[in-house]
Design an enzyme around this catalytic site. Sequence first.
Site, PDB file in Angstrom:
ATOM      1  N   CYS A 193       0.815  -1.223   0.000  1.00  0.00           N
ATOM      2  CA  CYS A 193       0.000   0.000   0.000  1.00  0.00           C
ATOM      3  C   CYS A 193       0.846   1.270   0.000  1.00  0.00           C
ATOM      4  O   CYS A 193       0.337   2.350  -0.287  1.00  0.00           O
ATOM      5  CB  CYS A 193      -0.943   0.018   1.201  1.00  0.00           C
ATOM      6  SG  CYS A 193      -2.247  -1.204   1.060  1.00  0.00           S
TER       7      CYS A 193
HETATM    8  N1  COA Z   1     -20.143  -9.301   7.929  1.00  0.00           N
HETATM    9  C1  COA Z   1     -20.693  -9.357   9.157  1.00  0.00           C
HETATM   10  N2  COA Z   1     -19.946  -9.517  10.282  1.00  0.00           N
HETATM   11  C2  COA Z   1     -18.627  -9.656  10.141  1.00  0.00           C
HETATM   12  C3  COA Z   1     -17.989  -9.624   8.885  1.00  0.00           C
HETATM   13  C4  COA Z   1     -18.811  -9.448   7.755  1.00  0.00           C
HETATM   14  N3  COA Z   1     -18.286  -9.397   6.513  1.00  0.00           N
HETATM   15  N4  COA Z   1     -16.660  -9.779   9.060  1.00  0.00           N
HETATM   16  C5  COA Z   1     -16.453  -9.909  10.377  1.00  0.00           C
HETATM   17  N5  COA Z   1     -17.642  -9.839  11.042  1.00  0.00           N
HETATM   18  C6  COA Z   1     -17.879  -9.959  12.486  1.00  0.00           C
HETATM   19  C7  COA Z   1     -16.807 -10.776  13.176  1.00  0.00           C
HETATM   20  O1  COA Z   1     -17.134 -12.140  13.116  1.00  0.00           O
HETATM   21  C8  COA Z   1     -16.861 -10.217  14.569  1.00  0.00           C
HETATM   22  O2  COA Z   1     -17.941 -10.797  15.251  1.00  0.00           O
HETATM   23  P1  COA Z   1     -17.864 -11.105  16.843  1.00  0.00           P
HETATM   24  O3  COA Z   1     -17.705  -9.760  17.485  1.00  0.00           O
HETATM   25  O4  COA Z   1     -19.173 -11.768  17.110  1.00  0.00           O
HETATM   26  O5  COA Z   1     -16.668 -11.987  17.006  1.00  0.00           O
HETATM   27  C9  COA Z   1     -17.176  -8.729  14.368  1.00  0.00           C
HETATM   28  O6  COA Z   1     -17.779  -8.652  13.081  1.00  0.00           O
HETATM   29  C10 COA Z   1     -15.965  -7.844  14.420  1.00  0.00           C
HETATM   30  O7  COA Z   1     -14.960  -8.361  13.542  1.00  0.00           O
HETATM   31  P2  COA Z   1     -13.547  -7.685  13.412  1.00  0.00           P
HETATM   32  O8  COA Z   1     -12.753  -8.435  12.374  1.00  0.00           O
HETATM   33  O9  COA Z   1     -12.927  -7.537  14.757  1.00  0.00           O
HETATM   34  O10 COA Z   1     -13.978  -6.284  12.797  1.00  0.00           O
HETATM   35  P3  COA Z   1     -13.242  -4.898  12.853  1.00  0.00           P
HETATM   36  O11 COA Z   1     -14.086  -3.931  13.551  1.00  0.00           O
HETATM   37  O12 COA Z   1     -11.806  -5.010  13.254  1.00  0.00           O
HETATM   38  O13 COA Z   1     -13.289  -4.478  11.296  1.00  0.00           O
HETATM   39  C11 COA Z   1     -11.750  -4.351   9.445  1.00  0.00           C
HETATM   40  C12 COA Z   1     -12.602  -5.260  10.341  1.00  0.00           C
HETATM   41  C13 COA Z   1     -10.968  -5.192   8.473  1.00  0.00           C
HETATM   42  C14 COA Z   1     -12.691  -3.429   8.677  1.00  0.00           C
HETATM   43  C15 COA Z   1     -10.797  -3.485  10.317  1.00  0.00           C
HETATM   44  O14 COA Z   1     -10.152  -4.300  11.270  1.00  0.00           O
HETATM   45  C16 COA Z   1      -9.747  -2.740   9.528  1.00  0.00           C
HETATM   46  O15 COA Z   1     -10.034  -2.028   8.575  1.00  0.00           O
HETATM   47  N6  COA Z   1      -8.476  -2.815   9.986  1.00  0.00           N
HETATM   48  C17 COA Z   1      -7.357  -2.083   9.394  1.00  0.00           C
HETATM   49  C18 COA Z   1      -6.918  -2.761   8.177  1.00  0.00           C
HETATM   50  C19 COA Z   1      -5.834  -2.040   7.450  1.00  0.00           C
HETATM   51  O16 COA Z   1      -5.543  -0.899   7.626  1.00  0.00           O
HETATM   52  N7  COA Z   1      -5.219  -2.745   6.567  1.00  0.00           N
HETATM   53  C20 COA Z   1      -4.248  -2.227   5.697  1.00  0.00           C
HETATM   54  C21 COA Z   1      -4.476  -3.112   4.572  1.00  0.00           C
HETATM   55  S1  COA Z   1      -4.001  -2.710   3.124  1.00  0.00           S
END
Ligand code: COA
Length: 380
Positions: free
Chosen positions: A158
């Site tokens: 990225c």
């Molecule tokens: N639809 C519905 N629920 C979902 C889901 C989906 N597609 N994906 C995950 N969940 C659920 C999980 O199972 C979890 O449920 P639980 O609380 O019952 O265990 C809950 O949602 C939270 O999941 P989590 O993975 O902890 O979500 P989050 O708030 O961390 O959001 C991202 C996920 C990826 C959006 C976030 O972590 C993010 O953007 N992180 C930074 C990534 C980044 O900068 N990357 C650089 C990459 S280039």
Amino acid sequence: MPSSPIVISGTGLFTPPNSISNDELVAAFNAYVEAENLAHADAIARGEKKALEPSSAEFILSASGIGRRYAMDRAGVLDPAIMAPRLPERTNEEPSIQCEMAVNAARAALAEANVTPDELGAIIVACSNLQRAYPAVAVEVQQALGAKGFAFDMNVACSSATFGINMARDLVASGSAKRVLVVSPEICTGHLNFRDRESHFIFGDACTAVVVEALEGCRATAPFEILGTRLATQFSNNIRNNFGFLNRAAPEHRDDADKLFVQQGRKVFKDVSPMVAELIASHLESLEIAPSDIRRMWLHQANGTMNQWIARKVLGRDATEDEAPSVLAEYANTSSCGSIITFHKFRSDLAEGDVGVVCSFGAGYSVGSVVVRKVATSRA
Ligand code: COA
């Protein structure tokens, strides 16, 4: 060696024609989940297999800020039996897909810089995924544009574009190239696992281009002087893709999920946000620029909450949408293009002398900061 300030004299953006909404993506994912659960109903009932859980458009928007994304191919991504873009292989005599995207964005950047391709000294294709090992896509772009000099590919995930701008600035400063084009054709849908609930919504496709040259001789109407660049990397497995040329040497694992994008999103959020805030703060301090003098932050587009957190840390207060604009709702995460898309779309309103920060972050981990100031040329 030029002693003149070095500027970004033009930017260009190629946006693929196909857009996919969260609702459409979730419908395809949930159809796949339903079919899988039905196919394995007995094993699930016996407790031998866990049922797959559905995705939700509401979760995607609230967790990431992503509303939709552009894709080079829509039909394959939305077909529950395929769930991947279908981009037919081209002959060696045809331009590659990345070359085509790059030329499109490059022409727009060159037009804004008021530069012709033969005035470029170097081309850097800087992006997360290159569609072949060699010859470098950059050399193909060089030929397609009719440019002279030299060209090479580089990949810092990225952060590729900001690392590329740093490289371009150094090439101009050292006299190795008079003008440099940094172009980032990102086909993120090609490395995204559309069957992974945690990440199937994250990425979109785009291509950005940036022209870097000395202010002296610059013919752009609104260039931005590069006041400084700062790069940092720190190894982490939390964003990883094990696709590579040795996969065929271990065919038993060639199609495993780790040969696509995999991340621990929560961990990335927690690790990278403070790294970015500290890097921007110390970079500004080294340039003797107070955070209160920052007019705009063009941040990497991965997560809206993450960007708000970073901007708050740097500014010491909440940032407005005007101070830290976002394109996540429309473009999703376009890897190295993200910060450049915001810079491209949200800089024309800045006044001469206004200072801002372009900042990328991602796999590596990697962070790249480019501090810029709007300047005037004799044409302005
Ligand atoms: N639809 C519905 N629920 C979902 C889901 C989906 N597609 N994906 C995950 N969940 C659920 C999980 O199972 C979890 O449920 P639980 O609380 O019952 O265990 C809950 O949602 C939270 O999941 P989590 O993975 O902890 O979500 P989050 O708030 O961390 O959001 C991202 C996920 C990826 C959006 C976030 O972590 C993010 O953007 N992180 C930074 C990534 C980044 O900068 N990357 C650089 C990459 S280039």
